[in-house]
Each structure stands twice: as structure tokens, then as C-alpha cells.
Design an enzyme around this catalytic site. Structure first.
Site, PDB file in Angstrom:
ATOM      1  N   PRO A  54       0.843  -1.191   0.000  1.00 19.05           N
ATOM      2  CA  PRO A  54       0.000   0.000   0.000  1.00 19.05           C
ATOM      3  C   PRO A  54       0.886   1.252   0.000  1.00 19.05           C
ATOM      4  O   PRO A  54       1.978   1.244   0.594  1.00 19.05           O
ATOM      5  CB  PRO A  54      -0.786  -0.090   1.318  1.00 19.05           C
ATOM      6  CG  PRO A  54      -0.543  -1.455   1.843  1.00 19.05           C
ATOM      7  CD  PRO A  54       0.733  -1.950   1.251  1.00 19.05           C
ATOM      8  N   LYS A  55       0.444   2.282  -0.666  1.00 16.89           N
ATOM      9  CA  LYS A  55       1.152   3.560  -0.630  1.00 16.89           C
ATOM     10  C   LYS A  55       0.597   4.350   0.569  1.00 16.89           C
ATOM     11  O   LYS A  55      -0.426   5.022   0.469  1.00 16.89           O
ATOM     12  CB  LYS A  55       0.962   4.328  -1.932  1.00 16.89           C
ATOM     13  CG  LYS A  55       1.823   5.573  -2.038  1.00 16.89           C
ATOM     14  CD  LYS A  55       1.683   6.196  -3.419  1.00 16.89           C
ATOM     15  CE  LYS A  55       2.570   7.427  -3.538  1.00 16.89           C
ATOM     16  NZ  LYS A  55       2.141   8.498  -2.620  1.00 16.89           N
ATOM     17  N   VAL A  56       1.262   4.225   1.676  1.00 22.24           N
ATOM     18  CA  VAL A  56       0.781   4.808   2.931  1.00 22.24           C
ATOM     19  C   VAL A  56       0.791   6.330   2.836  1.00 22.24           C
ATOM     20  O   VAL A  56       1.771   6.931   2.375  1.00 22.24           O
ATOM     21  CB  VAL A  56       1.641   4.312   4.113  1.00 22.24           C
ATOM     22  CG1 VAL A  56       1.136   4.919   5.418  1.00 22.24           C
ATOM     23  CG2 VAL A  56       1.604   2.793   4.178  1.00 22.24           C
TER      24      VAL A  56
END
Length: 565
Positions: free
Chosen positions: A132-134
Site C-alpha cells: 500500500p502507498k501509505v
């Protein structure tokens, strides 16, 4: 990592083939501006971006949504290509750089715009992984002999601010690591902890800005430190193989390996992206990161988007749209609603070309003119909603704004009255609609043709039209004329109460309506209240029946034999 820092590296990113899949804003044609106006417009936007950058990097305040910021910078870059002599593209990273040098450069990420770009990027590639692209703020953590020595903000990717003091108050950042002697560098994202956060439903909720604002302060409280999490997305000096790196990070106590998965095909990547978009996570995320398991040695990393990792973001929650024109629509009861006609944009798969401002008062407060740039989102995934003005054009066009004092529930019964075309048309549309006479095949287009032809001066002049007159109208022809004529003639048979609604009778509340006009017209305000209407309703009903234009309509209906009049 902070998205606006990555977009600031636009020069390098635009050179990558993947960005040939341009967004709608980059595809816009060049504005038809004089060199002088281009100079002013680019200066206005550049100044606005500089103000956003300064507030974000200096004060930890996010004055604009990141997606809108990205689109604004892309628009400035596009305008700069259109008008190269007027180009002023501010360096967002100038405000971000700090005094502390990163031991390993933060590379940032370029982005993919769609499935086709993702498939092109992975074509022929193996050893692919997704995370995930936090949505947080990027940090370097430096451990010396297993002890936290430094925490450095991303800054410009080469130099950042010293966050070490606050880092020691963040529970998620270990004070020590069981990593043995020597230096260890971790790169990751500090995020605001959220319980069961579903990105597709809640969006970013300002989580990244919350962390950025706290870290810009001198001190964190213990509670604030507990609310900040850490997602380690790279270990520059770690093992060369991804599986070994993930195992090592897991042994060090980090949970990011649980969110890192091997993928083999485009379908796998799309499936994880959809999963993380719609399933609960402990943090906000704005997309998915695709990376190769192996990458060059850390000493070769540079503060530019690398070739071994890329971001595929979620659909934007907001779109930046240029205003083409401002239309003032007037409803049948005189309400004025400004409508913005936009340069078409796509948002969550929908084409957005118009949006309502809501009210004349709101339009006046925002002072929206053609050329302004506005933020639009979808309410309930279907209806465009104006969020606000992102910035205003330097050139303020004069607009013909209707006077609200001249428009009210009893105005504009005649087509030829100055400024009444819109309200008169709205009365006709109401009259033939489901809430009125329910005339089959009679809609806004039919009424507009009749208005344009000059056949309608009053609201009921269509009652005297014959089939031949209709057949002579532009675009009608014999068949359509016959259909419309039959529908108009059927109106004469509609019941009395339906005619009252069609003419615009105000709400009568609980008051019972008599079966004929004369009985209703003789009622006073007190009579209406005694029959069940509120004070306001009684006043409006009495005024309706007493109005001379309404009386003229009643006489016109009497002459045609409509029952009840």
C-alpha cells in the site's frame, strides 16, 4: 511519503515513458491568451503554489488537498510549455530542504495514471512486489550500533530536517534494534493511526496533514506519540533479495512485511489495489506501490523517481477544473442558481462538465468567474459538488447577474418581460412535467422551440395553437406536430387540482382545496389558516389568487372550458 514533494520532481518524472499516459489537465489545449495575460496567469499560479509549499514545509500546514496540488503543478507545467517565455515553475523542494544530509537519498516515486500504464511498466518484468502507498510523511531512521541516532525528514530527498527529538517520543519507532554493530538505515512513512479505515469510503481524512503538523512542532505529547505509526517501506542496506529483507524487517519487529506481497501478473496488482482501497487498514493510503525485489546498491540512489519502483494511485477524490462560463438559472419560483460550465474532467470514471454553485449568495462570496480554477468532487458517487475555488484567474470577466429583487414566486408570467426568459421557461417545464399536467412528449426542448419561435407570450398561449402552426416550427414536421398537438389538447381534460399545481399554486399544507377557483379566490389569510394552512402558507396562497397575472390565466382557462375555472 509526501506526495507534493514527489510531484515537484516533475522534470525527471515527465521524461519517463509511463507519464505519456497523461491526465486530462495535461491534455487540455493551450489557453487562447495574449503574452501579457499569460505572464499574469502563470505568475498568479506560481505564486499560489509557492504559498502552498511554504505553508506545508515551514509550518506543517496543508492548505490544499494533495491531489489538487498535483493537478495545479501539472497545469502550471503545461501552461509553461504553451508560453515558454512566461514560464515560472517554482521549486517546491527549495522550501523542503533542511540542514541534515540523508545517508541514503530518498528517491520518491513517479506515478502511473491507469491500467494501461501499469501493464506497460511491468511488461517483461519479474520479481515484482506490491505494498500500500501509505499516506503519511517520509522519514529516514538511522541506527548506530543498534541505537536510534537520527530521524531525518524527507526534505528534498538529499537533505531534511532533524526530527530526532520528536522521533524518540513516537512509540512505533524503536529506540534500539537487535541489528548488531554498524549503521543501519531505514526509510519509511510516519502515519496517523486509524482504526478500520476504508479509503474508498472515508478518503484521506487529513491524516497525513495531521502528522506533518505535529512533527513541525517542537514537542509531541505522549498521547500524540502513541497515535503515530511507522511503515518501513525500504531497508537500503538490507539484504539484496526482497524475501530476505522482509524476513529481516519482521525479526526487527516491523509489521510492513505483512503488507508486502509478490505478484506475477497485472491482474494480481489490480486485485491488491482494489483490496487495499476497499478493505479496512490501520492507516490512510493513496494508492499502491509496485517495486522490483532487487534494486541498485544504496550508494547509487538519487533523489529522483527510480526505475525500480512506481506508484499507481487510487482515483482522485477531487478534480481541478477550469471554469468556462457562469450561467445563472432562474427557477419557476424565482430562485437564482449559478451553474458553472467547466472544462470537462474525469472523476471516478465520470465526465464532469457542469457543477452547481448552490446559491447566488455562495457565488457572490466565492466570486467565481470564467478562467477560475475550482475543486469538484462527486457526492454519492454521482452528483458533482463544488468544493471551492482553488485559485482565481488574474482577469475578472464582467457578468450579467440577475437581480434577485426582480425574481420571486409571482414574477415572470410573460415571456417578453426583461430578464424573464429563464423563469418563464421554468414555469412551462413545471407545467408540463409529472408534478403538473404530465403532458407526454412535452419537455424543455419543446418549450424552448416554442419560445424561440415567438409563439408564446403568456404561459397559456399554447392552448390556442393548431397543428399547422406546430408543423411550421423548426425541427417539427408533420408527425411530431401531430403528437405534440394531441398532448397539448389532452391538457384540457386534466382535473382542477392538477391544473392548480401546474400553474404554481403555493403549498397549502393541511388545508383542503375547494373544487372551483372562485371558492379558493375568496378565502382570506384567516380563512386559509382556519382551513389548515400555516401563517406563511396562508399569506402566499392569498397573494397567489389575488395576483392580476394569475387572474388573467384563470380567465384564459375559463374561455377554453377547463373545468373548475
Amino acid at each position: 511519503m509526501p506526495r507534493r514533494l514527489l510531484r515537484a520532481l516533475h522534470g525527471a518524472a515527465l521524461a519517463l515513458p509511463l507519464l505519456l499516459h497523461c491526465t486530462a489537465c495535461l491534455a487540455d489545449a493551450c489557453p487562447d491568451w495574449s503574452p501579457e495575460r499569460a505572464e499574469r496567469e502563470l505568475h498568479t499560479l506560481a505564486t499560489q503554489i509557492t504559498r502552498w509549499d511554504s505553508a506545508y514545509h515551514r509550518d506543517g500546514q496543508s492548505l490544499v488537498d494533495d491531489a489538487l496540488y498535483d493537478q495545479a503543478r501539472a497545469r502550471l507545467a503545461a501552461w509553461s510549455r504553451c508560453f515558454p517565455t512566461a514560464a515560472r515553475v517554482p521549486d517546491a523542494l527549495a522550501a523542503a530542504a533542511g540542514p541534515v544530509e540523508h545517508p541514503v537519498a530518498h528517491t520518491g516515486l513517479a506515478k502511473l495514471d491507469d491500467v494501461a500504464a501499469m501493464e506497460a511498466w511491468i511488461a517483461g518484468q519479474g520479481d515484482l512486489w506490491v505494498q500500500p502507498k501509505v499516506d503519511g510523511v517520509a522519514v529516514s531512521l538511522v541506527y548506530q550500533d543498534g541505537v536510534l541516532a537520527q530521524a531525518i525528514s524527507r526534505g528534498d530527498g538529499r537533505h531534511g530536517q532533524d526530527w530526532t527529538a520528536n522521533a524518540r517520543r513516537i512509540a512505533a519507532i524503536p529506540a534500539t534494534l537487535a541489528s548488531g554493530p554498524g549503521r543501519q538505515v531505514l526509510q519509511g512513512e510516519l502515519y496517523w493511526r486509524l482504526h478500520g479505515h476504508v479509503q474508498a469510503e472515508a478518503g484521506g481524512v487529513g491524516a497525513r496533514g495531521k502528522v506533518a503538523g505535529l512533527l513541525a512542532r517542537q514537542t509531541l505529547s505522549a498521547e500524540e506519540g502513541r497515535r503515530i505509526g511507522l511503515f518501513v517501506w525500504d531497508w537500503p542496506d538490507g539484504p539484496a533479495e526482497m524475501a530476505e529483507r522482509l524476513g529481516g524487517l519482521r525479526r526487527l519487529g516491523f509489521d510492513s512485511p505483512e503488507f508486502t506481497h509478490a505478484v506475477a501478473h497485472a491482474d494480481d496488482i489490480a486485485r491488491w489495489r482494489e483490496h487495499w482501497y476497499r478493505q479496512p487498514l490501520p492507516f490512510a493510503s493513496d494508492g499502491l506501490v509496485i517495486r522490483h525485489g532487487q534494486r541498485p546498491p544504496a550508494e547509487r540512489w538519487q533523489a529522483v523517481p527510480p526505475h525500480w519502483a512506481v506508484a499507481w494511485k487510487y482515483p482522485a477524490e477531487q478534480a481541478l477544473a477550469a471554469v468556462r462560463a457562469v450561467e445563472f438559472r432562474i427557477g419557476r419560483r424565482g430562485r437564482i442558481t449559478p451553474l458553472l460550465h467547466l472544462e470537462p474532467q474525469r472523476l471516478e470514471g465520470r465526465r464532469i462538465a457542469r457543477v452547481s454553485v448552490g446559491s447566488l449568495a455562495r457565488w457572490r462570496a466565492l466570486d467565481i468567474r470564467p478562467g477560475d480554477q475550482v475543486a469538484v468532487r462527486l457526492a454519492g458517487l454521482t452528483i458533482p459538488r463544488l468544493d471551492g475555488v482553488v485559485w482565481q484567474t488574474d482577469e475578472r470577466a464582467a457578468l450579467a447577474v440577475p437581480d434577485p429583487a426582480r425574481h420571486h414566486p409571482l414574477s415572470c408570467w410573460q415571456a417578453q418581460e426583461a430578464g424573464c426568459a429563464g423563469q418563464f421557461h421554468a414555469r412551462l417545464v413545471w407545467l408540463s412535467g409529472r408534478q403538473g399536467l404530465a403532458l407526454d412528449g412535452i419537455g424543455p426542448g419543446t418549450w424552448q422551440t416554442l419560445q424561440d419561435s415567438g409563439q408564446l407570450r403568456g404561459l397559456l398561449d399554447w392552448l390556442s395553437l393548431d397543428e399547422a402552426q406546430l408543423g411550421a416550427l423548426p425541427g417539427f414536421g408533420a408527425q411530431r406536430a401531430a403528437t405534440v398537438w394531441r398532448s397539448l389538447q389532452a391538457a384540457r381534460q386534466r382535473p382542477f387540482e392538477r391544473w392548480l399545481r401546474a400553474l404554481g399554486l403555493p403549498s397549502s399544507g393541511n388545508a383542503r382545496l375547494a373544487v372551483d377557483w372562485q371558492s379558493l379566490a375568496m378565502r382570506s389569510e384567516a380563512d386559509w389558516q382556519a382551513a389548515g394552512a400555516s401563517v406563511r402558507q396562508a399569506r402566499q396562497l392569498q397573494a397567489f389568487f389575488a395576483h392580476p397575472e394569475v387572474g388573467a390565466l384563470r380567465r384564459q382557462l375559463q374561455s377554453t372550458g377547463v373545468a373548475g375555472f
